[in-house]
Every structure is written in structure tokens, then in C-alpha cells.
Design a protein around this motif. Structure first.
Motif, PDB file in Angstrom:
ATOM      1  N   SER A   1      44.060  46.863  35.645  1.00  9.23           N
ATOM      2  CA  SER A   1      43.014  45.878  35.991  1.00  9.23           C
ATOM      3  C   SER A   1      41.735  46.105  35.189  1.00  9.23           C
ATOM      4  CB  SER A   1      42.687  45.976  37.484  1.00  9.23           C
ATOM      5  OG  SER A   1      42.079  47.230  37.770  1.00  9.23           O
TER       6      SER A   1
ATOM      7  N   LEU B   1      28.716  39.663  34.163  1.00  9.20           N
ATOM      8  CA  LEU B   1      30.032  40.288  34.248  1.00  9.20           C
ATOM      9  C   LEU B   1      30.222  41.299  33.117  1.00  9.20           C
ATOM     10  CD1 LEU B   1      32.712  40.185  35.856  1.00  9.20           C
ATOM     11  CD2 LEU B   1      33.530  38.519  34.172  1.00  9.20           C
TER      12      LEU B   1
ATOM     13  N   LYS C   1      31.130  45.464  33.425  1.00  7.60           N
ATOM     14  CA  LYS C   1      32.560  45.606  33.161  1.00  7.60           C
ATOM     15  C   LYS C   1      33.031  47.066  33.092  1.00  7.60           C
ATOM     16  CE  LYS C   1      32.376  45.495  28.094  1.00  7.60           C
ATOM     17  NZ  LYS C   1      32.835  44.802  26.882  1.00  7.60           N
TER      18      LYS C   1
ATOM     19  N   ILE D   1      39.354  43.894  37.360  1.00 11.37           N
ATOM     20  CA  ILE D   1      39.431  42.479  37.745  1.00 11.37           C
ATOM     21  C   ILE D   1      40.835  42.196  38.267  1.00 11.37           C
ATOM     22  CG2 ILE D   1      39.346  40.093  36.929  1.00 11.37           C
ATOM     23  CD1 ILE D   1      37.153  40.955  34.998  1.00 11.37           C
TER      24      ILE D   1
ATOM     25  N   LYS E   1      41.121  36.035  38.376  1.00  8.65           N
ATOM     26  CA  LYS E   1      40.033  35.239  37.793  1.00  8.65           C
ATOM     27  C   LYS E   1      40.465  33.766  37.824  1.00  8.65           C
ATOM     28  CE  LYS E   1      37.209  34.997  33.562  1.00  8.65           C
ATOM     29  NZ  LYS E   1      37.041  35.572  32.197  1.00  8.65           N
TER      30      LYS E   1
ATOM     31  N   ILE F   1      35.855  35.349  40.705  1.00  6.50           N
ATOM     32  CA  ILE F   1      36.463  36.580  40.181  1.00  6.50           C
ATOM     33  C   ILE F   1      36.577  37.605  41.298  1.00  6.50           C
ATOM     34  CG2 ILE F   1      36.227  38.462  38.521  1.00  6.50           C
ATOM     35  CD1 ILE F   1      34.675  36.499  36.736  1.00  6.50           C
TER      36      ILE F   1
ATOM     37  N   ILE G   1      36.845  41.244  42.187  1.00  9.05           N
ATOM     38  CA  ILE G   1      36.470  42.492  41.514  1.00  9.05           C
ATOM     39  C   ILE G   1      36.941  43.696  42.329  1.00  9.05           C
ATOM     40  CG2 ILE G   1      34.478  43.940  40.890  1.00  9.05           C
ATOM     41  CD1 ILE G   1      33.041  41.397  40.044  1.00  9.05           C
TER      42      ILE G   1
END
Length: 422
Positions: free
Chosen positions: A247, A384, A388, A393, A396, A405, A407
Motif C-alpha cells: 500500500s 497528499l 505520502k 493508500i 482511491k 482516499i 489512508i
């Protein structure tokens, strides 16, 4: 460079331990690591150890004959010897070198210590083990010294025997080593506190020595600087590396010293500061070599050692390594016995990917990491990009004016995102 070996023999008492055969096989491997080639074993079945000679005196007559026949250089005992046993054995065997299991393990640690801290820890363990052996070493260490007491560091005082002088020096060195390690421990605790307060998940890899911990870490990172060795205890210092889940979620995986049967208490005490790092982990991977017939026995040893070290109740995830050495039916059988375990072949990239997917699910299941959905307008996608390096993630979805999104991150970072979102 080719290894040079000396000839050795193992002497052991079998009191009925279920893992006795494994103890002997393991001791052979340990001896091999320090250049002792075991020629044969002398084993005696008894309810208890002989207080004078470890094995019965009759067995010692056999031992002396075997030593002469096979030109043995060193006799290795499967258990720690008492001072009186050691004196009696040395008197009986003459010039033949004798060592016990603890001394073999200490020597391996000594040879594998690479960092300054590991060297201090091994020296402390060795001196702590050596100190009691000075008691009653005979007249040679009982002569009276002539110098004035306190006339200088490293000199014998008036009326002080060689034995007292040696014991004092060792005690002084032990105290000095403890102080140095205490200072290093403070530095580590500060680092660990910062790591613990960070937004990145910390995962410790623990297991029996040679379970494949370093191989797993290398497979997760593709770092060629990570030492891979078939020898026991090749890793003594903690190695930490950043790993990204599929991810994108970042984490720190750390590998430290492995466990073993009859690990000397002196080593556990000396390495406590290193092992204490485990208590700063968010999760523990309990790595077991599934290809070994007695893997369940080693699992018990690892479990017991971990429980002795842990202060807090940290989630443990059982991971079986080396599945490439088993067939499909064998793996399926073990899966029925351990339904919550994760299976991996640390040498396979495909298996590593599957392992990370499974581990990420476990981290979510145990609330070590959490997921939350956020709406980002097109114009806010730069935010974002800014976060990061601390998130994964999960999904999306494109919607009107932007993206929803999902998270993945630690709860403290998700709260930070909420506070900073408009």
C-alpha cells in the motif's frame, strides 16, 4: 580462507530430556562454529549429574582411553560445569583442554561481536561467567602479595593473595563495563522514545538462531549489506531497515540476536539492553523455520524467551519461514494446526509480497494501524504529496471535484491529518 579444526569429543548426561538428541546436534554445530570438529560423543544415562566428575568415574576411564585413541584436543561438556567438577576433571585429564556448553556459546558471541557495544556486552558476560571459577583454584593463586595496598591500579596490595587480586581486577572491570553499557543504554532509550513517538510502525523480528531472520530482512529490503550466514549467532547487534508495504505504508523492521536452547543467563543479562529494544516495537514477528521436524519445540523456546523479555503486551504474529522446503500437503497440515500463522519463503520475492499483504491485514486487525477515508479536492492533492512518506493508500476513488482516499497509518498520524485538513 579454509577453516582449521581441532579434534573434540562431547561428554553429556541424558537425564531423560525429550530434546536431548537435539541438544547434542546443536552443540556439534556450535563447536563447528569455533573450529572444533567433534569425533564422537560419550553419553551416560543418569537421573542426575555426578557432583565430582559430571559423569560417573567409570565413564571417565572410558573417556581417557578414547582421548588417547582418537588424539582428542578438547573435551566439550553439554552442561555448565561447577568449580569442583572442573577442578576434578582437569586433575583427572591432565593437559587436555576442557570447555562447557556456556563457554562454547560465549566464544561464538565473542567472535561475532562487531559493534563496540556488542563487544562490551560479550566481555561483560564472559567475565561474569569467569569470576566464580576463580574460587578455590589452588595454592598457585593463594600466595601473598608484597606491594602496598592502594599503591596503584593493577598492583597487588600488602597481604593480598593472587586470587584476591585477580577477583578485584575482574570486579573492577565488570563495574566499568556496566557503567559504559548504562550510558549506551540511555542513548538507545532516547532514540527508541523518538522512534516510538514517530508516525512509522516499528516491527521486531525475533526467532531461534538460524530461523532466517536476516534472510527475511534482506528479502524485504534487497539490501546486500545485510549479512546472511548459516552459522549460529551471526547477528548480535540490532539491524533496522525501512520497509514499504504494498500500500506504500512505511515501517521499520529490526532483526536482533537469535535464541537457542540453554542460552547462558550471563548472555541474557548482558544483552538485556539490546533485547530491551523489543519493548519499543508496535508488533513482533515470531519467525520459525518450518522445515525442521522439531519446529514446535523451538517455538516453545522462542515463546518462553520473548515472555521473559517483554514488559508490555505487544502483539505477536507467528510466521513460518522456509515453506519452499515443504510440499503442499505438509503446509496444509500445519495450517490446520496454526490457522492464524503467516507462511513465507524469505528467499522468494513473490512470497515476500504475499507476506507483506498478510502482515498488513494483521496490523489493521490488531489496530496497530488504522484506516480512514479523506476527501481531497483536485486543488488540494499537493497535501497528499506532502504526507505520502507516512501513509499507505488502501483505496482511491474518483468523485466529483476530487478523490475519496482511504489512508492507512498509525492513529497519531491520522489524527494529525484530521487536524490539518480544512
Amino acid at each position: 580462507m579454509k577453516d582449521i579444526y581441532i579434534s573434540g569429543i562431547i561428554v553429556a548426561i541424558n537425564t531423560g530430556d525429550l530434546d536431548f538428541k537435539k541438544q547434542i546436534e546443536e552443540l556439534k554445530l556450535l563447536c563447528n562454529n569455533i573450529g572444533i570438529k567433534i569425533q564422537l560423543e560419550i553419553i551416560q544415562k543418569r537421573n542426575d549429574y555426578d557432583k565430582k566428575f559430571y559423569v560417573g568415574k567409570g565413564k571417565f576411564r572410558d573417556l581417557l582411553e578414547v582421548i588417547q585413541t582418537y588424539n582428542i584436543d578438547v573435551v566439550v561438556f553439554n552442561d555448565a560445569l561447577s568449580n569442583s567438577q572442573r577442578r576434578n576433571i582437569e586433575k583427572f585429564l591432565g593437559d587436555i583442554k576442557i570447555i562447557d556448553r556456556n563457554e562454547v556459546i560465549l566464544e561464538i558471541f565473542k567472535r561475532n561481536a562487531r559493534t563496540a557495544e556488542a563487544k562490551l556486552q560479550v566481555e561483560l558476560a564472559t567475565l561474569t561467567y569467569e569470576l566464580p571459577k576463580l574460587i578455590g583454584m589452588g595454592k598457585d593463586l593463594s600466595r601473598i602479595g608484597g606491594g602496598a595496598r592502594g599503591s596503584g591500579t593493577g598492583t597487588r596490595g600488602s597481604g593480598e593473595t593472587i586470587l584476591e587480586y585477580k577477583r578485584r581486577n575482574i570486579k573492577d572491570r565488570i563495574n566499568h563495563l556496566k557503567k559504559e553499557l548504562k550510558e549506551l543504554e540511555k542513548v538507545r532509550k532516547n532514540k527508541n522514545k523518538k522512534r516510538n513517538d514517530s508516525y512509522i510502525t516499528q516491527i521486531s523480528i525475533l526467532g531461534y538462531t538460524s530461523a532466517g531472520k536476516s534472510t527475511l530482512l534482506k528479502g524485504l529490503t534487497n539490501d546486500d549489506n545485510i549479512l546472511i550466514s548459516e552459522k549460529l549467532f551471526s547477528t548480535l547487534s540490532t539491524i533496522a531497515r525501512k520497509v514499504h508495504f504494498p500500500s506504500g505504508l512505511p515501517s521499520i523492521f529490526s532483526d536482533t540476536v537469535g535464541f537457542i536452547r540453554k542460552l547462558p543467563i550471563e548472555l541474557i543479562e548482558s544483552f538485556k539492553s539490546t533485547l530491551d529494544e523489543i519493548n519499543y516495537a508496535d508488533a513482533i514477528i515470531e519467525l520459525i523455520d518450518i522445515s525442521e521436524e522439531t519446529f514446535d519445540d523451538k517455538l516453545k523456546i522462542v515463546d518462553k524467551t520473548i515472555n521473559n523479555i517483554l514488559i508490555d503486551d505487544i502483539p505477536k504474529f507467528l510466521v513460518f519461514n522456509k515453506i519452499d522446503k515443504l510440499n503442499f500437503d505438509q503446509i496444509q497440515h500445519i495450517k490446520t494446526l496454526y490457522p492464524n500463522a503467516i507462511f513465507v519463503s524469505a528467499k522468494s520475492k513473490e512470497s515476500i509480497h504475499e507476506f507483506l499483504l498478510e502482515l498488513e491485514k494483521k496490523l489493521i486487525e490488531f489496530n496497530i494501524i488504522k484506516s480512514e477515508k479523506f476527501f481531497f479536492e483536485y486543488k488540494d492533492l499537493w497535501k497528499l504529496e506532502k504526507i505520502k512518506n507516512n501513509i499507505g493508500i488502501k483505496s482511491k476513488i474518483k468523485v466529483k471535484n476530487g478523490y475519496v482516499i482511504e489512508i492507512l497509518s498509525k492513529e497519531n498520524f491520522l489524527n494529525k491529518i484530521k487536524n490539518e485538513m480544512p
